[in-house]
Scaffold this motif. Structure first.
Motif, PDB file in Angstrom:
ATOM      1  N   TYR A  41       0.814  -1.209   0.000  1.00  0.00           N
ATOM      2  CA  TYR A  41       0.000   0.000   0.000  1.00  0.00           C
ATOM      3  C   TYR A  41       0.844   1.253   0.000  1.00  0.00           C
ATOM      4  N   VAL A  42       0.206   2.334  -0.451  1.00  0.00           N
ATOM      5  CA  VAL A  42       0.813   3.667  -0.488  1.00  0.00           C
ATOM      6  C   VAL A  42      -0.277   4.685  -0.194  1.00  0.00           C
ATOM      7  N   VAL A  43       0.026   5.657   0.655  1.00  0.00           N
ATOM      8  CA  VAL A  43      -0.794   6.864   0.776  1.00  0.00           C
ATOM      9  C   VAL A  43       0.111   8.045   0.450  1.00  0.00           C
ATOM     10  N   LEU A  44      -0.295   8.845  -0.509  1.00  0.00           N
ATOM     11  CA  LEU A  44       0.491   9.983  -0.973  1.00  0.00           C
ATOM     12  C   LEU A  44      -0.287  11.272  -0.740  1.00  0.00           C
ATOM     13  N   ASP A  45       0.305  12.203  -0.012  1.00  0.00           N
ATOM     14  CA  ASP A  45      -0.308  13.499   0.258  1.00  0.00           C
ATOM     15  C   ASP A  45      -0.024  14.422  -0.923  1.00  0.00           C
ATOM     16  N   ARG A  46      -1.042  14.748  -1.675  1.00  0.00           N
ATOM     17  CA  ARG A  46      -0.865  15.599  -2.859  1.00  0.00           C
ATOM     18  C   ARG A  46      -0.486  17.023  -2.474  1.00  0.00           C
ATOM     19  N   GLN A  47      -0.856  17.441  -1.279  1.00  0.00           N
ATOM     20  CA  GLN A  47      -0.582  18.816  -0.856  1.00  0.00           C
ATOM     21  C   GLN A  47       0.903  19.027  -0.564  1.00  0.00           C
ATOM     22  N   THR A  48       1.526  18.029   0.049  1.00  0.00           N
ATOM     23  CA  THR A  48       2.939  18.152   0.402  1.00  0.00           C
ATOM     24  C   THR A  48       3.862  17.380  -0.526  1.00  0.00           C
ATOM     25  N   GLY A  49       3.300  16.442  -1.296  1.00  0.00           N
ATOM     26  CA  GLY A  49       4.124  15.603  -2.146  1.00  0.00           C
ATOM     27  C   GLY A  49       4.845  14.510  -1.390  1.00  0.00           C
ATOM     28  N   ARG A  50       4.436  14.233  -0.136  1.00  0.00           N
ATOM     29  CA  ARG A  50       5.103  13.244   0.698  1.00  0.00           C
ATOM     30  C   ARG A  50       4.322  11.937   0.745  1.00  0.00           C
ATOM     31  N   ILE A  51       5.079  10.839   0.827  1.00  0.00           N
ATOM     32  CA  ILE A  51       4.484   9.548   1.117  1.00  0.00           C
ATOM     33  C   ILE A  51       4.243   9.498   2.627  1.00  0.00           C
ATOM     34  N   THR A  52       2.995   9.331   3.038  1.00  0.00           N
ATOM     35  CA  THR A  52       2.667   9.370   4.460  1.00  0.00           C
ATOM     36  C   THR A  52       2.448   7.996   5.069  1.00  0.00           C
ATOM     37  N   SER A  53       2.283   6.979   4.259  1.00  0.00           N
ATOM     38  CA  SER A  53       2.173   5.608   4.750  1.00  0.00           C
ATOM     39  C   SER A  53       2.508   4.669   3.606  1.00  0.00           C
ATOM     40  N   GLN A  54       3.230   3.586   3.912  1.00  0.00           N
ATOM     41  CA  GLN A  54       3.575   2.644   2.853  1.00  0.00           C
ATOM     42  C   GLN A  54       3.981   1.310   3.422  1.00  0.00           C
ATOM     43  N   ARG A  55       3.816   0.279   2.632  1.00  0.00           N
ATOM     44  CA  ARG A  55       4.297  -1.072   2.949  1.00  0.00           C
ATOM     45  C   ARG A  55       4.451  -1.829   1.634  1.00  0.00           C
ATOM     46  N   ASP A  56       5.594  -2.435   1.416  1.00  0.00           N
ATOM     47  CA  ASP A  56       5.842  -3.271   0.231  1.00  0.00           C
ATOM     48  C   ASP A  56       5.283  -2.627  -1.032  1.00  0.00           C
ATOM     49  N   ALA A  57       5.609  -1.354  -1.226  1.00  0.00           N
ATOM     50  CA  ALA A  57       5.017  -0.583  -2.317  1.00  0.00           C
ATOM     51  C   ALA A  57       5.409  -1.085  -3.695  1.00  0.00           C
ATOM     52  N   HIS A  58       6.522  -1.811  -3.799  1.00  0.00           N
ATOM     53  CA  HIS A  58       6.972  -2.323  -5.094  1.00  0.00           C
ATOM     54  C   HIS A  58       6.691  -3.809  -5.267  1.00  0.00           C
ATOM     55  N   ARG A  59       5.979  -4.416  -4.326  1.00  0.00           N
ATOM     56  CA  ARG A  59       5.597  -5.823  -4.498  1.00  0.00           C
ATOM     57  C   ARG A  59       4.606  -5.926  -5.644  1.00  0.00           C
ATOM     58  N   ARG A  60       4.790  -6.918  -6.488  1.00  0.00           N
ATOM     59  CA  ARG A  60       3.885  -7.092  -7.625  1.00  0.00           C
ATOM     60  C   ARG A  60       2.676  -7.953  -7.269  1.00  0.00           C
ATOM     61  N   PHE A  61       1.547  -7.536  -7.759  1.00  0.00           N
ATOM     62  CA  PHE A  61       0.292  -8.271  -7.651  1.00  0.00           C
ATOM     63  C   PHE A  61      -0.299  -8.392  -9.058  1.00  0.00           C
ATOM     64  N   ARG A  62      -1.145  -9.381  -9.287  1.00  0.00           N
ATOM     65  CA  ARG A  62      -1.861  -9.364 -10.564  1.00  0.00           C
ATOM     66  C   ARG A  62      -2.948  -8.301 -10.454  1.00  0.00           C
ATOM     67  N   SER A  63      -3.172  -7.628 -11.537  1.00  0.00           N
ATOM     68  CA  SER A  63      -3.937  -6.378 -11.488  1.00  0.00           C
ATOM     69  C   SER A  63      -5.421  -6.546 -11.273  1.00  0.00           C
ATOM     70  N   ALA A  64      -6.003  -7.681 -11.747  1.00  0.00           N
ATOM     71  CA  ALA A  64      -7.457  -7.758 -11.840  1.00  0.00           C
ATOM     72  C   ALA A  64      -7.951  -6.497 -12.567  1.00  0.00           C
ATOM     73  N   SER A  65      -9.022  -5.878 -12.126  1.00  0.00           N
ATOM     74  CA  SER A  65      -9.615  -4.774 -12.893  1.00  0.00           C
ATOM     75  C   SER A  65      -8.931  -3.431 -12.718  1.00  0.00           C
ATOM     76  N   VAL A  66      -7.941  -3.325 -11.849  1.00  0.00           N
ATOM     77  CA  VAL A  66      -7.249  -2.045 -11.701  1.00  0.00           C
ATOM     78  C   VAL A  66      -6.599  -1.630 -13.024  1.00  0.00           C
ATOM     79  N   VAL A  67      -6.215  -2.599 -13.852  1.00  0.00           N
ATOM     80  CA  VAL A  67      -5.589  -2.281 -15.141  1.00  0.00           C
ATOM     81  C   VAL A  67      -6.541  -1.528 -16.061  1.00  0.00           C
ATOM     82  N   LYS A  68      -7.814  -1.539 -15.775  1.00  0.00           N
ATOM     83  CA  LYS A  68      -8.778  -0.826 -16.629  1.00  0.00           C
ATOM     84  C   LYS A  68      -8.492   0.675 -16.673  1.00  0.00           C
ATOM     85  N   ILE A  69      -7.867   1.217 -15.628  1.00  0.00           N
ATOM     86  CA  ILE A  69      -7.463   2.623 -15.678  1.00  0.00           C
ATOM     87  C   ILE A  69      -6.447   2.829 -16.788  1.00  0.00           C
TER      88      ILE A  69
END
Length: 317
Positions: A41-69
């Motif tokens: 997971y990742v939470v990114l604060d658009r106001q400050t440009g800072r990552i405020t929470s993260q875990r295994d942000a580069h771990r790969r998962f199969r996309s399921a429907s997220v790839v529709k974006i």
């Protein structure tokens, strides 16, 4: 804005090196991931440009429907003029996660070439197309929380207003009931107060909904209980490869396409909740999860919704 994007793009590759101690220093409490569940997971604060929470942000998962974006971005940027029928298909694909609409765009766009173009254009580092022996399965695209955060950042800061407004407009109006009768309000929609704009993904839970979706009042905050949803596995695509859309011009410093490898977590159900959250859509929030084989839909959605609430609080408090 360009400088902000550069800072964010630079921050995301460093997430894996920050470790638990760095996250704990900036979050009120580290979210609890249940035993056997894999989460990135990742939470990114658009106001400050800072990552405020993260875990295994580069771990790969199969996309399921997220790839529709990505499918929507690639199609719109390859077609300055969009026929009315395709506008309707885009709405179905993004609002109610229609699989047939996704398969239509996937086939016409050249299948895995869609992902390759998106990686180069958005400068992604972990995303890869489905394996060569599964070209029609768009849901087998590999993604990471970091790359999906960058995808939302691209829509907000680099995409043309036409692309940004159409894609995010549909995500802001995501329907509770999928086109196949499943309920897609889990994770962010059940754990985070409005406003939000979401794209969900799920795969590995069968093809029949445990209960027909019946719309309820839009949640204004966290809700208890689990919410059923549909499997997000691509159906077998129509015969033929389709006509590939033209590739984007090469950019200096653009990302190299990652070679397709084994499908991440194949045999394990996955459940993803992603989007823009908070007043003024201040935060980008991406939560990708894989669950132990045989985990029921109700258990997966309950765990993911609880985790989404914790991730939201850890990143926005």
């Amino acid at each position: 804005m360009t400088r902000l994007l550069t800072l964010i793009a630079a921050a995301l590759p460093l997430l894996a090196a920050t470790g638990p101690a760095a996250s704990a220093a900036s979050a009120p409490a580290r979210p609890y991931v249940p035993a056997g569940v894999k989460a990135g997971y990742v939470v990114l604060d658009r106001q400050t440009g800072r990552i405020t929470s993260q875990r295994d942000a580069h771990r790969r998962f199969r996309s399921a429907s997220v790839v529709k974006i990505m499918i929507a971005i690639d199609y719109l940027e390859s077609h300055p003029s969009v026929p009315r029928d395709d506008l309707a298909l885009l709405g179905k694909m993004l609002r109610v996660s229609d699989d047939d609409a996704a398969t239509s765009f996937w086939t016409r766009g050249g299948r895995g070439r869609i992902v390759e173009r998106t990686v180069r254009r958005l400068r992604l580092t972990d995303t890869a197309p489905p394996p060569a022996d599964k070209p029609g399965f768009w849901g087998y695209t590999s993604i990471s929380a970091a790359d999906i955060a960058l995808t939302y950042r691209y829509l907000l800061d680099r995409a043309s207003p036409r692309v940004r407004d159409l894609v995010l407009g549909h995500l802001r109006n995501a329907g509770q009931c999928g086109s196949d009768g499943f309920d897609q309000f889990f994770g962010i929609p059940r754990a985070v107060p409005r406003p939000w704009a979401v794209k969900q993904g799920w795969s590995g839970y069968g093809s029949t909904p445990p209960a027909r979706c019946r719309p309820t009042a839009a949640p204004s905050g966290p809700a208890s209980g689990s919410v059923p949803d549909a499997p997000e596995q691509a159906a077998t695509p129509p015969a033929g490869q389709g006509v590939p859309a033209p590739a984007a011009p090469a950019r200096s410093g653009s990302a190299s396409v990652v070679a397709a490898g084994p499908v991440p977590d194949l045999g394990h159900p996955v459940l993803h909740t992603t989007g823009l959250v908070g007043p003024g859509e201040r935060w980008i929030m991406v939560l990708l999860t894989a669950h132990p084989s045989g985990t029921t839909w109700s258990r997966s959605t309950a765990q993911t919704t609880t985790l989404a609430k914790q991730v939201y609080l850890s990143g926005t408090s």
